[in-house]
Design a protein around this motif. Structure first.
Motif, PDB file in Angstrom:
ATOM      1  N   UNK A 295     -15.636  -4.835   8.281  1.00 42.37           N
ATOM      2  CA  UNK A 295     -15.222  -4.876   6.878  1.00 42.37           C
ATOM      3  C   UNK A 295     -15.946  -6.006   6.147  1.00 42.37           C
ATOM      4  N   UNK A 296     -16.045  -7.160   6.806  1.00 43.69           N
ATOM      5  CA  UNK A 296     -16.737  -8.294   6.204  1.00 43.69           C
ATOM      6  C   UNK A 296     -18.230  -7.995   6.048  1.00 43.69           C
ATOM      7  N   UNK A 297     -18.815  -7.331   7.048  1.00 43.23           N
ATOM      8  CA  UNK A 297     -20.230  -6.979   6.964  1.00 43.23           C
ATOM      9  C   UNK A 297     -20.490  -6.017   5.810  1.00 43.23           C
ATOM     10  N   UNK A 298     -19.597  -5.047   5.628  1.00 44.57           N
ATOM     11  CA  UNK A 298     -19.768  -4.085   4.548  1.00 44.57           C
ATOM     12  C   UNK A 298     -19.644  -4.778   3.179  1.00 44.57           C
ATOM     13  N   UNK A 299     -18.681  -5.689   3.054  1.00 44.24           N
ATOM     14  CA  UNK A 299     -18.527  -6.440   1.802  1.00 44.24           C
ATOM     15  C   UNK A 299     -19.756  -7.298   1.529  1.00 44.24           C
ATOM     16  N   UNK A 300     -20.263  -7.917   2.585  1.00 42.90           N
ATOM     17  CA  UNK A 300     -21.436  -8.768   2.444  1.00 42.90           C
ATOM     18  C   UNK A 300     -22.656  -7.951   2.031  1.00 42.90           C
TER      19      UNK A 300
ATOM     20  N   UNK B 136     -28.328   1.223   9.667  1.00 41.13           N
ATOM     21  CA  UNK B 136     -27.771   0.341  10.705  1.00 41.13           C
ATOM     22  C   UNK B 136     -26.260   0.221  10.545  1.00 41.13           C
ATOM     23  N   UNK B 137     -25.808   0.067   9.320  1.00 41.70           N
ATOM     24  CA  UNK B 137     -24.377  -0.061   9.056  1.00 41.70           C
ATOM     25  C   UNK B 137     -23.633   1.213   9.467  1.00 41.70           C
TER      26      UNK B 137
ATOM     27  N   UNK C 134     -28.013 -11.410  10.107  1.00 41.88           N
ATOM     28  CA  UNK C 134     -29.173 -10.819   9.435  1.00 41.88           C
ATOM     29  C   UNK C 134     -28.885 -10.581   7.959  1.00 41.88           C
ATOM     30  N   UNK C 135     -27.674 -10.100   7.660  1.00 36.12           N
ATOM     31  CA  UNK C 135     -27.316  -9.795   6.275  1.00 36.12           C
ATOM     32  C   UNK C 135     -27.259 -11.047   5.405  1.00 36.12           C
TER      33      UNK C 135
END
Length: 260
Positions: free
Chosen positions: A118-123, A143-144, A196-197
């Motif tokens: 969830x944090x990766x998607x928000x970022x 990748x996501x 990476x993000x």
């Protein structure tokens, strides 16, 4: 680790390494050799030991994420009451196999990984690269999507293993090893994607997110997100090692599932 018996106490001598949070623990469990005259697995017993018992020395080990999760623990003539024996003498290995299978299943850390995703998607939605959102870049969106698919598959796998455990299915311990491999490898992939993000910010091991910062030097919003993220990625490099390496888990699967 060896022991002797003196009256109503075991006397334990030996060393245990890579013990998580031993420096904060009140109790520890040990596998001790109680019978040297039988084959290795049947000569092991399971003890519970109060960490305040005289003769116990704990030495923290600083790891790659600059923290002390792990420790060496030394036992010098530590007296443990006989009543602290779990099960019967010689049953320690059977008890340990049961605990290890549960550990393998929980190492997947499914709720934590869902939070990371969830944090990766928000970022990826907030971060901009070359004037466009990171999530709109085809290579990162792919990748996501792959990580999200792996996470959903892991969630179904966890449910399957839990059901088989409830039914006492004989193959559940093998699936626990499979779950350990898939879960820990996914941990590493997600934590690497998060760093990476972050771009340039991701290359910096910011302080632990729970550490108090100087209010006179506030962090920028992206720095706030980055706090502790690199440390988290470094820590997860060990996830395919602790609790039984991936190589050991694959050997268990090959032996128990395919009779190799």
């Amino acid at each position: 680790m060896a022991k002797g018996v003196d009256g109503d106490h075991y006397v334990v001598n030996g060393q245990k390494i890579w013990t998580s949070y031993a420096h904060e623990s009140d109790w520890i469990f040990l596998l001790v050799r109680t019978n040297p005259d039988v084959k290795k697995q049947t000569g092991i017993s399971f003890l519970l030991v109060d960490m305040k018992t005289p003769g116990i020395t704990v030495r923290p080990i600083r790891s790659i994420d600059d923290a002390c999760h792990l420790n060496e623990v030394f036992f010098d003539n530590v007296r443990v009451p006989l009543k602290n024996l779990v099960g019967a003498e010689g049953q320690g290995w059977n008890i340990t196999k049961f605990l290890l299978n549960n550990e393998h299943a929980t190492t997947a850390d499914l709720p934590v990984q869902k939070r990371y995703m969830q944090q990766l998607r928000q970022l990826a939605t907030a971060q901009r690269v070359g004037g466009e959102r990171l999530i709109d870049r085809a290579e990162f969106a792919l990748k996501l999507a792959r990580l999200d698919a792996e996470l959903q598959a892991l969630g179904m796998f966890v449910q399957r293993v839990a059901k088989m455990e409830q039914e006492h299915h004989p193959a559940s311990h093998v699936l626990g090893s499979m779950l350990k491999i898939r879960g820990t490898e996914l941990q590493q992939k997600i934590s690497e994607a998060m760093v990476e993000a972050l771009g340039d910010y991701g290359a910096v091991a910011y302080p632990d997110p729970h550490e108090e910062l100087d209010p006179a030097q506030p962090l920028l919003p992206l720095q706030e997100v980055a706090r502790g993220m690199a440390n988290n990625m470094f820590f997860h490099r060990a996830s395919t090692i602790y609790g039984g390496t991936s190589e050991v888990q694959r050997s268990i699967i090959a032996k128990m599932l395919f009779q190799l």
